[in-house]
Design a protein around this motif. Structure first.
Motif, short mmCIF file in Angstrom:
data_model
loop_
_atom_site.label_atom_id
_atom_site.label_comp_id
_atom_site.label_asym_id
_atom_site.label_seq_id
_atom_site.Cartn_x
_atom_site.Cartn_y
_atom_site.Cartn_z
N VAL A 109 63.06 -9.19 15.51
CA VAL A 109 64.32 -9.32 14.77
C VAL A 109 65.00 -10.64 15.13
O VAL A 109 65.46 -11.38 14.24
CB VAL A 109 65.26 -8.14 15.07
CG1 VAL A 109 66.60 -8.34 14.36
CG2 VAL A 109 64.62 -6.82 14.63
N GLN A 146 62.91 -4.05 10.23
CA GLN A 146 62.56 -3.77 11.62
C GLN A 146 63.67 -3.00 12.33
O GLN A 146 63.41 -2.07 13.09
CB GLN A 146 62.30 -5.08 12.35
CG GLN A 146 61.82 -4.92 13.79
CD GLN A 146 60.37 -4.52 13.88
OE1 GLN A 146 59.48 -5.34 13.86
NE2 GLN A 146 60.12 -3.23 13.98
N MET A 147 64.92 -3.38 12.06
CA MET A 147 66.04 -2.69 12.68
C MET A 147 66.11 -1.23 12.26
O MET A 147 66.43 -0.35 13.06
CB MET A 147 67.35 -3.39 12.31
CG MET A 147 67.59 -4.69 13.05
SD MET A 147 67.85 -4.48 14.83
CE MET A 147 69.42 -3.60 14.84
N ARG A 160 72.74 -3.71 12.46
CA ARG A 160 72.07 -3.45 11.18
C ARG A 160 72.99 -3.77 10.00
O ARG A 160 72.56 -4.38 9.01
CB ARG A 160 71.62 -1.98 11.12
CG ARG A 160 70.34 -1.71 11.87
CD ARG A 160 69.82 -0.30 11.62
NE ARG A 160 70.60 0.71 12.34
CZ ARG A 160 70.37 1.07 13.60
NH1 ARG A 160 69.39 0.50 14.28
NH2 ARG A 160 71.10 2.00 14.18
N VAL A 177 72.86 -9.09 17.06
CA VAL A 177 71.49 -8.67 17.38
C VAL A 177 71.17 -8.99 18.83
O VAL A 177 70.61 -8.17 19.57
CB VAL A 177 70.48 -9.36 16.43
CG1 VAL A 177 69.06 -9.25 16.98
CG2 VAL A 177 70.55 -8.74 15.04
N SER A 208 64.00 -8.60 9.08
CA SER A 208 64.80 -8.19 10.24
C SER A 208 65.45 -6.83 10.00
O SER A 208 65.47 -5.97 10.88
CB SER A 208 65.88 -9.23 10.53
OG SER A 208 65.32 -10.48 10.85
#
Length: 214
Positions: free
Chosen positions: A157, A136-137, A79, A205, A133
């Protein structure tokens, strides 16, 4: 007429971009100015995690300051890396917007101007994708352990970060046929640097997704 159309299109993109940018918080060094010294284990966790990226030195230098926040959590590390890449992409996109009217194209003329315009558009797309992304994380982190949708959410992501990297590469590719000029060297160097942060974030990720749980 075509020049006027491009100018209007550029202004519209800039307006939308700046509006969206206002809602893109990313970690900054100032956030950690009063934080206690990081634990050696937390720092080493970041170092070892960065060894799986294409640019480990860039990765460690940019992320080690957040060791206290990461605390050996691969999800939190991913993140933070996304947040850093968002900040870098946003900064360069803003820079390109600012130099558009004053850029020194040399003898490259219209071809360089078009490449610069397209680059700004591509970076705007990349910023949107990186921001998606990051959102969403954060939702994955809030879901906690045992979230059955983890792999699906992580695939989103990964898709968005990959798309962002592709958009950044498209920006620099657009200058391939442009004769050498100051603006080409300047912008390509800056965007190439941004690509390193995006690539590193994507690698972290992917590492997090391979673990299979939040």
């Amino acid at each position: 007429m075509r020049t006027q159309h491009l100018r209007l299109h550029h202004l519209l993109l800039l307006s939308l971009f700046l509006f969206a940018a206002a809602f893109s918080p990313a970690p900054t060094a100032a956030d950690d100015a009063s934080a206690p010294a990081p634990d050696d284990g937390d720092t080493e966790f970041i170092r070892s995690s960065c060894n799986s990226t294409l640019y480990p030195d860039v990765c460690f230098t940019s992320l080690s300051r957040y060791a206290n926040a990461v605390q050996q959590n691969p999800g939190q590390l991913a993140r933070v890396a996304i947040g850093v890449s968002l900040s870098k992409a946003h900064r360069v996109a803003s820079y390109i917007s600012n130099i558009t009217r004053e850029a020194d194209y040399g003898t490259s003329g219209t071809r360089a101007a078009m490449a610069l315009h397209d680059c700004f558009s591509n970076l705007g797309d990349a910023v949107d994708e990186i921001r998606g992304s990051l959102k969403q994380m954060r939702q994955i982190g809030a879901a906690g352990e045992g979230s059955g949708s983890f792999l699906f959410e992580m695939s989103n992501v990964q898709t968005w970060m990959s798309a962002a990297l592709t958009d950044e590469e498209t920006c620099t590719d657009g200058f391939q046929d442009v004769p050498e000029c100051p603006v080409k060297a300047d912008v390509c160097n800056r965007v190439t640097n941004v690509k390193k942060f995006t690539s590193n974030a994507l690698a972290l990720v992917n590492s997090y997704a391979s673990k299979g749980s939040p």
